[in-house]
Design an enzyme around this catalytic site. Structure first.
Site, mmCIF file in Angstrom:
data_model
loop_
_atom_site.group_PDB
_atom_site.id
_atom_site.type_symbol
_atom_site.label_atom_id
_atom_site.label_comp_id
_atom_site.label_asym_id
_atom_site.label_seq_id
_atom_site.Cartn_x
_atom_site.Cartn_y
_atom_site.Cartn_z
ATOM 1 N N TYR A 125 0.836 -1.206 0.000
ATOM 2 C CA TYR A 125 0.000 0.000 0.000
ATOM 3 C C TYR A 125 0.869 1.254 0.000
ATOM 4 C CZ TYR A 125 -3.119 3.592 1.896
ATOM 5 O OH TYR A 125 -3.816 4.758 2.109
ATOM 6 N N MET A 126 1.879 1.287 0.860
ATOM 7 C CA MET A 126 2.758 2.457 0.935
ATOM 8 C C MET A 126 3.543 2.640 -0.358
ATOM 9 S SD MET A 126 2.372 4.150 3.704
ATOM 10 C CE MET A 126 1.984 4.116 5.454
#
Length: 210
Positions: A125-126
């Site tokens: 996600y990051m």
């Protein structure tokens, strides 16, 4: 100035849409399916149906700026993270540029610039947020990137901070405060090419997002 809200049916998106409606700000809520419409229609909020994994170019017609607060969610795998949080955001940037929109407001994440430092399950996600933010910066579109800390469901206080130094290391922010901050950004049309960390704190939103 009509704002297209991508991710309008999410937890932050719904709160932002309701606040914008109460404030008299023209918005268009992009949702994925007709079953999601009643909540918005009951509040007098315009909707348009489209999917980030399909064709959504038509939803930009007549809009002046776009707010991207879509997310694949915590219960999906890295495949959806790539398609929604990364490629969906990139495609939205491209379409916004093609339509000549005045600004792109991106909801990112605190510390997205260092995905390897995130907990292992959050790294895809990051990484997606890191790449989407970089693409937006390089796009030539005027932009604002908001980087909330760890999200909670605490009530909105409309008091926030811009750094861990201010909060004594506490890295959380309520979804309600994020929604209020986004409304401020939607209304602040002259604010461009800026990035803000957002945490729960003690200062007014307008002071932190100056």
């Amino acid at each position: 100035m009509t704002t297209l809200v991508i991710g309008a049916n999410g937890q932050i998106g719904r709160q932002l849409c309701a606040l914008a409606r109460e404030a008299g700000e023209p918005i268009r809520a992009m949702i994925r399916e007709p079953a999601q419409q009643p909540w918005f229609e009951e509040r007098g909020i315009e909707t348009v149906i489209a999917d980030l994994e399909g064709d959504f170019t038509h939803v930009f017609d007549g809009c002046d700026q776009v707010l991207f607060t879509a997310g694949s969610g915590p219960h999906t795998g890295p495949d959806k993270t790539l398609l929604i949080d990364l490629y969906g955001a990139i495609r939205a940037v491209d379409v916004a540029r093609e339509h000549g929109l005045s600004r792109f407001l991106m909801v990112s994440a605190m510390r997205a610039e260092d995905p390897q430092a995130a907990p292992e399950k959050l790294r895809p996600y990051m990484a997606a947020k890191f790449a989407a933010d970089a693409y937006l910066r390089a796009s030539g579109l005027p932009y604002v990137i908001l980087k909330p800390g760890r999200l909670t469901d605490e009530p909105a206080t409309e008091r926030v901070a811009a750094s861990l130094e201010e909060t004594g290391g506490t890295n959380t922010v309520s979804r309600g405060n994020v929604a209020h901050a986004l409304l401020h950004l939607v209304k602040a049309g002259g604010l461009v090419d800026r990035e803000f960390v957002l945490l729960d704190g003690q200062r007014p939103i307008a002071e932190v997002l100056a």
